[in-house]
Design a protein around this motif. Structure first.
Motif, short mmCIF file in Angstrom:
data_model
loop_
_atom_site.label_atom_id
_atom_site.label_comp_id
_atom_site.label_asym_id
_atom_site.label_seq_id
_atom_site.Cartn_x
_atom_site.Cartn_y
_atom_site.Cartn_z
N VAL A 1 40.50 -2.67 46.18
CA VAL A 1 40.12 -3.86 45.41
C VAL A 1 38.77 -3.62 44.74
O VAL A 1 37.77 -3.36 45.40
CB VAL A 1 40.03 -5.10 46.33
CG1 VAL A 1 39.56 -6.31 45.52
CG2 VAL A 1 41.37 -5.37 47.00
N GLY B 1 38.05 0.68 49.54
CA GLY B 1 39.41 0.16 49.45
C GLY B 1 39.89 0.03 48.02
O GLY B 1 39.16 0.35 47.08
N HIS C 1 38.53 -3.51 52.32
CA HIS C 1 39.43 -3.51 51.19
C HIS C 1 38.72 -3.44 49.85
O HIS C 1 39.37 -3.31 48.83
CB HIS C 1 40.34 -4.75 51.23
CG HIS C 1 41.27 -4.78 52.40
ND1 HIS C 1 42.36 -3.94 52.50
CD2 HIS C 1 41.26 -5.51 53.53
CE1 HIS C 1 42.99 -4.17 53.63
NE2 HIS C 1 42.34 -5.13 54.28
#
Length: 142
Positions: free
Chosen positions: A8, A6, A1
């Motif tokens: 983030v 990802g 993530h």
């Protein structure tokens, strides 16, 4: 993530740095030991009590405040417990004290409005060196 794979985004100067991570883990282990914070508080109380005694012996109007490992040093004849009493302190004398302590190897916060902190690295030798420097500094105040 976490980016770039990802959505983030994460950033920081020491984020993920292996030395910073190792130091953080050791710190968490040390502060989790029973009595860690109590010991810091006891050391701080002893340091503040001794500084007050040295100032009193030198005839210097001085007072301290502390809680846990955090402390404040004030050149005042009265207890310092409010904004007004902090602002009434002798900042010129604090500046002179700061420079005298620095000349004797003790680096305090350079402003009378900043807190100081005792750490786990401050053992008996460091406390004794601080008190010896304070004796010389209080004796050298004009």
């Amino acid at each position: 993530h976490v980016a770039p794979l990802g959505p983030v985004y994460q950033a920081g100067t020491l984020s993920g740095n292996p030395i910073a991570m190792a130091a953080g883990l050791v710190t968490l282990r040390l502060i989790s030991e029973p009595g860690f914070f109590s010991s810091l508080g006891t050391t701080t109380t002893s340091l503040m009590t001794s500084l007050q005694s040295i100032a009193d012996d030198a005839g210097i109007p001085f007072t301290t405040n502390h809680l846990g490992a955090m402390f404040g040093l004030f050149f005042s004849e009265q207890p310092v417990d409010s904004f007004d009493t902090v602002m009434a302190c002798d900042t010129s004398r604090f500046n002179q004290f700061f420079n005298l302590m620095l000349a004797h190897g003790v680096n305090l916060a350079p402003s009378p409005f900043e807190a100081g902190f005792v750490s786990a690295a401050h053992g008996p030798a460091e406390i004794d060196a601080t008190l010896n420097a304070a004796r010389a500094a209080f004796a050298g105040l004009t």
